[in-house]
Design a protein around this motif. Structure first.
Motif, PDB file in Angstrom:
ATOM      1  N   GLY A  40     -10.819  -6.244  -8.724  1.00  0.00           N
ATOM      2  CA  GLY A  40     -12.002  -6.077  -8.137  1.00  0.00           C
ATOM      3  C   GLY A  40     -12.927  -7.642  -7.826  1.00  0.00           C
ATOM      4  N   THR A  41     -12.380  -8.565  -8.290  1.00  0.00           N
ATOM      5  CA  THR A  41     -12.811  -9.888  -8.127  1.00  0.00           C
ATOM      6  C   THR A  41     -12.308 -10.673  -6.949  1.00  0.00           C
ATOM      7  OG1 THR A  41     -11.897 -10.534  -9.954  1.00  0.00           O
ATOM      8  CG2 THR A  41     -13.981  -9.692 -10.254  1.00  0.00           C
ATOM      9  N   LYS A  42     -11.239 -10.281  -6.555  1.00  0.00           N
ATOM     10  CA  LYS A  42     -10.157 -10.991  -5.530  1.00  0.00           C
ATOM     11  C   LYS A  42     -10.446 -10.617  -4.060  1.00  0.00           C
ATOM     12  CE  LYS A  42      -6.610 -11.705  -8.994  1.00  0.00           C
ATOM     13  NZ  LYS A  42      -7.024 -11.178 -10.153  1.00  0.00           N
ATOM     14  N   SER A  43      -9.981 -11.463  -3.308  1.00  0.00           N
ATOM     15  CA  SER A  43     -10.384 -11.107  -2.022  1.00  0.00           C
ATOM     16  C   SER A  43      -9.345 -10.046  -1.586  1.00  0.00           C
ATOM     17  CB  SER A  43      -9.566 -12.550  -1.095  1.00  0.00           C
ATOM     18  OG  SER A  43      -8.236 -12.551  -0.878  1.00  0.00           O
ATOM     19  N   LYS A  44      -9.825  -9.179  -0.386  1.00  0.00           N
ATOM     20  CA  LYS A  44      -9.043  -8.173   0.401  1.00  0.00           C
ATOM     21  C   LYS A  44      -7.691  -8.467   0.769  1.00  0.00           C
ATOM     22  CE  LYS A  44      -9.605  -5.095   4.171  1.00  0.00           C
ATOM     23  NZ  LYS A  44     -10.393  -4.637   5.264  1.00  0.00           N
ATOM     24  N   GLU A  45      -7.420  -9.743   1.277  1.00  0.00           N
ATOM     25  CA  GLU A  45      -6.121 -10.174   1.547  1.00  0.00           C
ATOM     26  C   GLU A  45      -5.222 -10.131   0.409  1.00  0.00           C
ATOM     27  OE1 GLU A  45      -9.281 -10.581   4.545  1.00  0.00           O
ATOM     28  OE2 GLU A  45      -9.074 -11.482   2.561  1.00  0.00           O
ATOM     29  N   GLU A  46      -5.531 -10.820  -0.465  1.00  0.00           N
ATOM     30  CA  GLU A  46      -4.813 -11.092  -1.700  1.00  0.00           C
ATOM     31  C   GLU A  46      -4.553  -9.622  -2.142  1.00  0.00           C
ATOM     32  OE1 GLU A  46      -5.968 -14.883  -4.352  1.00  0.00           O
ATOM     33  OE2 GLU A  46      -7.418 -13.328  -4.020  1.00  0.00           O
ATOM     34  N   VAL A  47      -5.407  -8.693  -2.294  1.00  0.00           N
ATOM     35  CA  VAL A  47      -5.086  -7.679  -3.006  1.00  0.00           C
ATOM     36  C   VAL A  47      -3.990  -6.493  -2.209  1.00  0.00           C
ATOM     37  CG1 VAL A  47      -6.181  -5.280  -3.938  1.00  0.00           C
ATOM     38  CG2 VAL A  47      -7.223  -7.743  -4.254  1.00  0.00           C
ATOM     39  N   HIS A  48      -4.291  -6.728  -0.836  1.00  0.00           N
ATOM     40  CA  HIS A  48      -3.462  -6.088  -0.046  1.00  0.00           C
ATOM     41  C   HIS A  48      -1.988  -6.300  -0.191  1.00  0.00           C
ATOM     42  CE1 HIS A  48      -1.675  -4.853   3.908  1.00  0.00           C
ATOM     43  NE2 HIS A  48      -2.577  -3.991   3.959  1.00  0.00           N
ATOM     44  N   GLY A  49      -1.549  -7.729  -0.226  1.00  0.00           N
ATOM     45  CA  GLY A  49      -0.386  -7.929  -0.432  1.00  0.00           C
ATOM     46  C   GLY A  49       0.195  -7.558  -1.862  1.00  0.00           C
ATOM     47  N   TYR A  50      -0.509  -7.904  -3.031  1.00  0.00           N
ATOM     48  CA  TYR A  50      -0.339  -7.302  -4.211  1.00  0.00           C
ATOM     49  C   TYR A  50       0.068  -5.842  -4.288  1.00  0.00           C
ATOM     50  CZ  TYR A  50      -2.968 -11.469  -5.883  1.00  0.00           C
ATOM     51  OH  TYR A  50      -3.200 -12.802  -6.065  1.00  0.00           O
ATOM     52  N   ILE A  51      -0.408  -5.031  -3.537  1.00  0.00           N
ATOM     53  CA  ILE A  51      -0.253  -3.701  -3.483  1.00  0.00           C
ATOM     54  C   ILE A  51       0.997  -3.420  -2.943  1.00  0.00           C
ATOM     55  CG2 ILE A  51      -1.065  -1.383  -2.653  1.00  0.00           C
ATOM     56  CD1 ILE A  51      -4.237  -2.659  -2.933  1.00  0.00           C
ATOM     57  N   LEU A  52       1.225  -3.760  -1.674  1.00  0.00           N
ATOM     58  CA  LEU A  52       2.315  -3.559  -0.787  1.00  0.00           C
ATOM     59  C   LEU A  52       3.699  -4.126  -1.601  1.00  0.00           C
ATOM     60  CD1 LEU A  52       1.373  -4.486   2.906  1.00  0.00           C
ATOM     61  CD2 LEU A  52       1.028  -2.443   1.457  1.00  0.00           C
ATOM     62  N   ASP A  53       3.508  -5.216  -2.180  1.00  0.00           N
ATOM     63  CA  ASP A  53       4.857  -5.531  -3.156  1.00  0.00           C
ATOM     64  C   ASP A  53       5.049  -4.685  -4.251  1.00  0.00           C
ATOM     65  OD1 ASP A  53       4.751  -7.595  -1.353  1.00  0.00           O
ATOM     66  OD2 ASP A  53       3.765  -9.149  -2.657  1.00  0.00           O
ATOM     67  N   THR A  54       4.036  -4.198  -4.912  1.00  0.00           N
ATOM     68  CA  THR A  54       4.317  -3.339  -5.984  1.00  0.00           C
ATOM     69  C   THR A  54       4.606  -1.960  -5.578  1.00  0.00           C
ATOM     70  OG1 THR A  54       2.649  -4.655  -7.078  1.00  0.00           O
ATOM     71  CG2 THR A  54       3.264  -2.320  -8.184  1.00  0.00           C
ATOM     72  N   VAL A  55       4.132  -1.420  -4.574  1.00  0.00           N
ATOM     73  CA  VAL A  55       4.782  -0.206  -3.962  1.00  0.00           C
ATOM     74  C   VAL A  55       5.952  -0.301  -3.477  1.00  0.00           C
ATOM     75  CG1 VAL A  55       4.225   1.796  -2.389  1.00  0.00           C
ATOM     76  CG2 VAL A  55       2.468   0.747  -3.860  1.00  0.00           C
ATOM     77  N   HIS A  56       6.443  -1.301  -3.086  1.00  0.00           N
ATOM     78  CA  HIS A  56       7.874  -1.484  -2.637  1.00  0.00           C
ATOM     79  C   HIS A  56       8.788  -1.470  -3.617  1.00  0.00           C
ATOM     80  CE1 HIS A  56      11.212  -2.890  -0.003  1.00  0.00           C
ATOM     81  NE2 HIS A  56      11.179  -3.940  -1.101  1.00  0.00           N
ATOM     82  N   ASP A  57       8.504  -1.921  -4.655  1.00  0.00           N
ATOM     83  CA  ASP A  57       9.372  -2.032  -5.891  1.00  0.00           C
ATOM     84  C   ASP A  57       9.261  -0.543  -6.503  1.00  0.00           C
ATOM     85  OD1 ASP A  57       9.894  -4.650  -5.740  1.00  0.00           O
ATOM     86  OD2 ASP A  57       8.452  -5.243  -7.032  1.00  0.00           O
ATOM     87  N   MET A  58       8.118   0.222  -6.483  1.00  0.00           N
ATOM     88  CA  MET A  58       8.283   1.526  -7.079  1.00  0.00           C
ATOM     89  C   MET A  58       9.165   2.514  -6.145  1.00  0.00           C
ATOM     90  SD  MET A  58       4.187   2.122  -7.930  1.00  0.00           S
ATOM     91  CE  MET A  58       4.398   3.603  -8.645  1.00  0.00           C
ATOM     92  N   MET A  59       9.246   2.260  -4.939  1.00  0.00           N
ATOM     93  CA  MET A  59      10.204   2.982  -4.053  1.00  0.00           C
ATOM     94  C   MET A  59      11.458   3.009  -4.575  1.00  0.00           C
ATOM     95  SD  MET A  59       8.139   4.666  -2.180  1.00  0.00           S
ATOM     96  CE  MET A  59       9.318   5.348  -1.257  1.00  0.00           C
ATOM     97  N   LYS A  60      11.858   1.957  -5.198  1.00  0.00           N
ATOM     98  CA  LYS A  60      13.439   1.803  -5.827  1.00  0.00           C
ATOM     99  C   LYS A  60      13.699   2.708  -6.507  1.00  0.00           C
ATOM    100  CE  LYS A  60      13.086  -3.198  -4.316  1.00  0.00           C
ATOM    101  NZ  LYS A  60      13.030  -4.708  -4.973  1.00  0.00           N
ATOM    102  N   HIS A  61      12.709   3.234  -7.435  1.00  0.00           N
ATOM    103  CA  HIS A  61      12.944   4.211  -8.742  1.00  0.00           C
ATOM    104  C   HIS A  61      12.736   5.627  -7.985  1.00  0.00           C
ATOM    105  CE1 HIS A  61      12.259   1.094 -11.855  1.00  0.00           C
ATOM    106  NE2 HIS A  61      11.992   0.533 -10.980  1.00  0.00           N
ATOM    107  N   ASP A  62      13.056   5.853  -6.667  1.00  0.00           N
ATOM    108  CA  ASP A  62      12.949   7.166  -6.285  1.00  0.00           C
ATOM    109  C   ASP A  62      11.919   7.994  -6.477  1.00  0.00           C
ATOM    110  OD1 ASP A  62      15.417   6.686  -4.983  1.00  0.00           O
ATOM    111  OD2 ASP A  62      16.653   7.022  -7.015  1.00  0.00           O
ATOM    112  N   ILE A  63      10.686   7.741  -6.480  1.00  0.00           N
ATOM    113  CA  ILE A  63       9.509   8.470  -6.376  1.00  0.00           C
ATOM    114  C   ILE A  63       9.483   9.248  -5.411  1.00  0.00           C
ATOM    115  CG2 ILE A  63       8.155   6.687  -7.999  1.00  0.00           C
ATOM    116  CD1 ILE A  63       6.751   6.145  -5.737  1.00  0.00           C
ATOM    117  N   ASP A  64       8.961  10.613  -5.822  1.00  0.00           N
ATOM    118  CA  ASP A  64       8.859  11.681  -4.620  1.00  0.00           C
ATOM    119  C   ASP A  64       7.302  11.758  -3.952  1.00  0.00           C
ATOM    120  OD1 ASP A  64      11.469  13.005  -5.058  1.00  0.00           O
ATOM    121  OD2 ASP A  64      10.862  12.873  -6.886  1.00  0.00           O
ATOM    122  N   ALA A  65       6.345  11.160  -4.695  1.00  0.00           N
ATOM    123  CA  ALA A  65       4.873  11.187  -4.530  1.00  0.00           C
ATOM    124  C   ALA A  65       4.226  10.080  -4.983  1.00  0.00           C
ATOM    125  CB  ALA A  65       4.261  12.605  -4.815  1.00  0.00           C
TER     126      ALA A  65
END
Length: 259
Positions: A40-65
């Motif tokens: 909540g105290t970081k820039s929009k651009e920084e946070v956008h990148g963090y989110i995409l990277d983390t979700v990309h790694d989550m997808m390796k664990h075969d999440i269904d939703a």
């Protein structure tokens, strides 16, 4: 079936707790982006990148939703994620301003929204308020210290109480009927807030509505089989085993206090 739940830290456990209560016979994979909390105290651009990277790694664990259990992350990245993963049911969050306004129509009182500075600065939040607040009864208050307090598991210390009293001092609380907790970290402070606030003020957050939408989406996609074991796997981007244990303790606190 495995439901992935993502947040910057422990806040999303408030959504996980509600999901376990309402959808108990599924498995859950909870990820906290502790490398970058708070968002909540970081820039929009920084946070956008963090989110995409983390979700990309989550997808390796075969999440269904996927549940993005973070108002800030939803505002910044939910549309991008839906474009990148069109076959994955994705549930986001937004501050519960609409139900709060609807609840307050009969009282004539105002609504006060607590949220992170970044959430309050984003066009998505202003669009939400503009859409539902015809009478101009919604006020917003950035509460940037609450996420660090929560991450330190300081829910009801004198320091936290003083912070709330300091932030609320400019407001005549008799004018308000509802406070909206616009960050998933904030429900941890409900017991303290109930001590501080006048008894006529209700406290609402988005966890219940988010899990209801998740359950409805799973039924719509024919995915609500209820054949899981109710297992929860915790992970954090620092790969800190102690933090994972703290998350288990925090979930127990939420469940014990029915938060």
């Amino acid at each position: 079936m495995t439901i992935g739940i993502f947040d910057s830290g422990m806040g999303g456990l408030t959504v996980l707790s509600e999901a376990i209560r309402r959808i108990p016979m599924e498995d859950y994979y909870f990820v906290a982006d502790t490398l970058h909390v708070p968002y909540g105290t970081k820039s929009k651009e920084e946070v956008h990148g963090y989110i995409l990277d983390t979700v990309h790694d989550m997808m390796k664990h075969d999440i269904d939703a996927l549940v993005i259990a973070c108002n800030t992350a939803t505002s910044i990245a939910v549309e991008t994620l839906r474009e990148e993963y069109p076959n994955l049911p994705i549930i986001g969050m937004e501050p519960a301003v609409k139900p709060a306004v609807e609840m307050n129509h009969s009282t004539g009182r105002r609504v006060l929204v607590f949220a992170t500075p970044l959430t309050l600065s984003l066009p998505k939040y202003y669009a939400l308020v503009s859409r539902v607040d015809d009478s101009g009864i919604v006020d917003s208050l950035p509460m940037e210290k609450l996420v660090p307090f929560c991450e330190s598991m300081k829910y009801d210390t004198d320091e936290v109480k003083e912070y709330f009293l300091e932030q609320l001092a400019p407001f005549d609380l008799e004018d308000y009927g509802i406070i909206v907790l616009g960050c998933t970290h904030y429900p941890y402070f409900k017991p303290l807030l109930r001590e501080i606030l006048p008894s006529h003020i209700d406290i609402v957050d988005g966890s219940t509505g988010t899990v209801r939408r998740l359950a409805a989406l799973l039924h719509r996609y024919g995915m609500a089989r209820g054949k899981g074991s109710g297992k929860v796997v915790f992970h954090n981007t620092n790969e800190d085993k102690i933090y994972n244990e703290r998350m288990k303790d925090a979930l127990t606190y939420l469940q014990h206090n029915q938060l």
